[in-house]
Design an enzyme around this catalytic site. Structure first.
Site, short mmCIF file in Angstrom:
data_model
loop_
_atom_site.label_atom_id
_atom_site.label_comp_id
_atom_site.label_asym_id
_atom_site.label_seq_id
_atom_site.Cartn_x
_atom_site.Cartn_y
_atom_site.Cartn_z
NE ARG A 113 49.54 71.71 10.31
CZ ARG A 113 50.69 71.92 9.65
NH1 ARG A 113 51.75 71.19 9.93
NH2 ARG A 113 50.78 72.84 8.73
NE ARG A 160 49.29 73.97 4.57
CZ ARG A 160 49.31 72.76 5.13
NH1 ARG A 160 48.22 72.02 5.17
NH2 ARG A 160 50.43 72.30 5.61
CE LYS A 163 58.55 71.46 4.22
NZ LYS A 163 57.23 71.10 3.66
NE ARG A 172 50.30 67.45 8.44
CZ ARG A 172 51.14 68.31 7.87
NH1 ARG A 172 52.39 67.98 7.62
NH2 ARG A 172 50.71 69.50 7.52
NE ARG A 198 55.63 77.42 3.92
CZ ARG A 198 55.58 76.55 4.93
NH1 ARG A 198 56.49 76.54 5.86
NH2 ARG A 198 54.60 75.68 4.97
#
Ligand code: AMP
Length: 209
Positions: free
Chosen positions: A155, A166, A13, A122, A88
């Site tokens: 992160r 998550r 996203k 990531r 969300r």
């Protein structure tokens, strides 16, 4: 154009939102980036949300809705925006409907296995927030952002335990938004498995630009 990007963490996203905001000439608003900036600045908001984010949980609706409401009242988003990571939860979607009317909700469709592969590789720029990946979207120089020269890092919530949490949170609290927006006739499903260049083509076709 007013768009919502909906999908699990790691669906791409944020990466597509950067390109889409340039294509459509509208701003990308990422609640996650706003929260991360607050954490870095050690502001009262940052101190409140750091532990929640590190654990992979959601910040409470009241705080998040107030933040987005304030942001969407600013002049620079009156002609359009891309909401990346908001809403969300159903209460967030209901609140949003009271202060802004979105044109479309782009649903990033991707299996969990791809998400885990993406999140665990990531890397994010500390300065501009752009996303990279150790295999699929490498920086030219290790540890340095190609776009702004900032430092790229992992992160805290991209570590295995937080990734698991998550995905659970996504399934329980965010996935119900797919049917919520489908019923309203706003949903556009896109296949989020391809790499970013192909996703850009898929996205443009889906929204007709
Ligand atoms: P993201 O960068 O979108 O993956 O968001 C990172 C983290 O910020 C999430 O795991 C949540 O802790 C928090 N966050 C971002 N957006 C929201 C939201 N709409 N509601 C609640 N928490 C959020």
């Amino acid at each position: 154009m007013k768009l919502i990007f909906l999908g699990p963490p790691g669906a791409g996203k944020g990466t597509l939102a950067v390109r889409a905001s340039e294509i459509l000439n509208v701003l990308q608003i990422s609640t996650g980036s706003i929260f991360r900036a607050a954490v870095t600045a050690e502001s009262p908001l940052g101190l409140k949300v750091k532990a929640i984010m590190d654990a992979g949980k959601l910040v409470d609706d009241e705080t998040t809705i107030a933040l987005v409401k304030e942001r969407l009242a600013m002049d620079d988003v009156q002609k359009g925006y891309i909401l990346d990571g908001f809403p969300r939860t159903i209460p967030q979607a209901q609140a949003l409907a009271e202060f802004s009317a979105v044109d479309k909700v782009v649903n990033f469709d991707i299996p969990d296995a791809n998400v885990i592969e993406r999140l665990s590789g990531r890397r994010v720029c500390r300065k501009c927030g752009y996303n990279f990946h150790v295999i699929f979207n490498k920086t030219s120089k290790e540890g340095i952002c190609d776009r702004c020269g900032g430092e790229v890092y992992i992160r805290d919530d991209d570590k295995p335990e937080a990734i698991k949490k998550r995905l659970e949170v996504y399934r329980e609290q965010t996935a119900p938004l797919i049917e919520y927006y489908r019923k309203k006739g706003l949903l556009l499903d896109i296949d989020a498995r391809p790499l970013i260049d192909e996703m850009e083509v898929i996205f443009k076709k889906a929204i007709g630009v």
